[in-house]
Design a protein around this motif. Structure first.
Motif, mmCIF file in Angstrom:
data_model
loop_
_atom_site.group_PDB
_atom_site.id
_atom_site.type_symbol
_atom_site.label_atom_id
_atom_site.label_comp_id
_atom_site.label_asym_id
_atom_site.label_seq_id
_atom_site.Cartn_x
_atom_site.Cartn_y
_atom_site.Cartn_z
ATOM 1 N N PRO A 92 1.153 4.156 5.283
ATOM 2 C CA PRO A 92 0.186 3.628 6.002
ATOM 3 C C PRO A 92 0.476 3.306 7.302
ATOM 4 O O PRO A 92 -0.416 2.838 8.333
ATOM 5 C CB PRO A 92 -0.256 2.506 4.960
ATOM 6 C CG PRO A 92 1.073 1.876 4.517
ATOM 7 C CD PRO A 92 2.136 3.220 4.325
ATOM 8 N N HIS A 147 0.869 -1.264 -0.086
ATOM 9 C CA HIS A 147 -0.190 -0.108 0.009
ATOM 10 C C HIS A 147 0.761 1.471 0.028
ATOM 11 O O HIS A 147 0.375 2.398 0.646
ATOM 12 C CB HIS A 147 -0.955 -0.102 1.114
ATOM 13 C CG HIS A 147 -1.827 -1.270 1.471
ATOM 14 N ND1 HIS A 147 -2.787 -1.648 0.607
ATOM 15 C CD2 HIS A 147 -1.802 -2.498 2.219
ATOM 16 C CE1 HIS A 147 -3.303 -2.808 0.754
ATOM 17 N NE2 HIS A 147 -2.557 -3.045 2.032
ATOM 18 N N SER A 157 2.041 3.722 -2.811
ATOM 19 C CA SER A 157 1.981 4.193 -4.054
ATOM 20 C C SER A 157 2.218 5.920 -4.034
ATOM 21 O O SER A 157 2.006 6.649 -2.972
ATOM 22 C CB SER A 157 0.620 3.851 -4.467
ATOM 23 O OG SER A 157 -0.291 4.578 -3.677
#
Length: 410
Positions: free
Chosen positions: A86, A78, A80
């Protein structure tokens, strides 16, 4: 003071003033460049090309933890471009690297992929690239740590578990030799010897299955498989056991769902849950196998009305060779490896397994796997039916009073 001296003095003063002005201008330009560098979030030349060529997950983030550049393998974590880190642990590691201006390293557990995938063990290294940019490199070390832990556990547990049946076989062989003149005793010892040899065979087979699941990086067969096929194979494989134990098996839930993986491995995982449910259920009870789905997750639940599992043992029952009730496990021939095989088989398919249980009320084991789209092609061996040409509609006649025959529509 003559004219020549005045001219030299003026020239010297001009040089001093000019040098001072030049020094001030150079200092101002350097300060401007320094401020520009400290406030710039532009990616240095060549950094993106290096990131795109990396096999590990790597990102460049700014002071606000926003991802400015990322490598291809960073996607499953996750990470990007345009997104924010995150994990709070990643943010703290980034801040330490910026504040100390020294590389920082830490091992974290980060989720790779969508739920129900379990978090992975990741070695993260943070390095300051510029006053506002930090490079984070993530290396997945889950498999390396798993194999090392498997090696330690295998040596410790297997040596202990194999001693019991091997010792029993040796003692029973000596007993048969000493009772050669007593046929009844020979038959008794021979029967027990066969039972111990069978137990040793099952134990060895399960150790090999577990070792294969833990040591191989890829599944031997990876395709879209029908959940109905997995459940059917598990039920068919344990029909004799259920009939012998007087336990009824029932199926229910949603049909036509699919998952991706190895049908043999998944069938064995569900079969182990079914076998345990039958072994720990009283005669006359039933074992239920239900299938459901929620969003992108398929759930296969195996429920029994057996003795249940104490709350203190529920967190450990998936460990290798762990038995909540060792005495009953010996009576039922349990090896303590069935649930461990289930856990590792499901994890290899990106899922998880959980348990709900109450002593005296029974247990429910639930396997959760990512839902897969149904394959477009038809199953092997089945060909589409050819459409028959339509017949001309018969002329309408008065309805007859003939009674309906077998096969007529109701």
């Amino acid at each position: 003071m003559d004219t020549m001296q005045l001219a030299l003095l003026a020239l010297l003063a001009g040089v001093v003033v000019g040098g001072s002005i030049a020094a001030v201008m150079v200092a101002a330009l350097r300060a401007r460049d320094r401020a520009r560098i400290e406030t710039s979030v532009a990616i240095p030349d060549g950094v993106r090309e290096v990131l795109h060529g990396m096999d590990d997950a790597a990102v460049v983030v700014d002071a606000s933890a926003t991802v400015l550049a990322a490598s291809g393998p960073a996607g499953p974590f996750h990470l990007s471009e345009g997104g924010v880190l995150p994990s709070d642990e990643l943010k703290m590691l980034m801040r330490r690297a910026r504040e100390t201006d020294l590389p920082q390293a830490e091992t974290l557990r980060l989720r790779r992929g969508a739920p129900p995938a379990e978090p992975r063990l990741v070695a993260v290294r943070a390095t300051r690239v510029s006053p506002r940019l930090t490079l984070l490199v993530l290396r997945d070390i889950t498999e390396r740590e798993r194999v090392e832990q498997m090696r330690r556990d295998f040596v410790a547990n297997t040596s202990h578990e194999l001693k019991t049946p091997v010792g029993a076989v040796s003692l029973l062989a000596e007993a048969i030799e000493s009772a050669a003149d007593d046929p009844d005793q020979v038959r008794n010892f021979a029967g027990r010897l066969i039972a111990e040899a069978s137990r040793l065979t099952v134990l060895t087979s399960r150790i090999m299955s577990l070792s294969k699941l833990q040591s191989s990086d890829e599944l031997s067969e990876d395709r879209v498989v029908s959940v109905d096929e997995i459940v059917a194979s598990a039920v068919d494989a344990h029909l004799i056991q259920s009939e012998s134990a007087g336990v009824k098996m029932t199926r229910g839930g949603t049909r036509g769902l699919h998952v991706r993986g190895d049908v043999q491995v998944l069938g064995e995982a569900v079969g182990n849950l079914v076998a345990n449910a039958i072994a720990y259920s009283p005669r006359g009870s039933s074992v239920g196998i239900g299938v459901s789905h929620d969003a992108d997750v398929v759930a296969i639940a195996v429920t029994d009305r057996g003795i249940g599992i104490p709350e203190g043992d529920q967190e450990r029952i998936f460990e290798r060779f762990y038995r909540a009730d060792p005495a009953r496990a010996r009576r039922t021939g349990g090896t303590g490896l069935g649930l461990s095989i289930v856990k590792h088989a499901v994890q290899r398919h990106g899922g998880d397994v959980s348990v709900w249980s109450k002593p005296g009320r029974g247990s429910t084991f639930t396997i959760r796997l990512p839902l897969a789209a149904a394959p477009d092609d038809l199953p092997t061996g089945k060909k589409p039916r050819k459409k028959k040409p339509k017949r001309a509609a018969p002329k309408k006649t008065a309805p007859s009073r003939k009674a309906p025959q077998i096969g007529d529509p109701a």
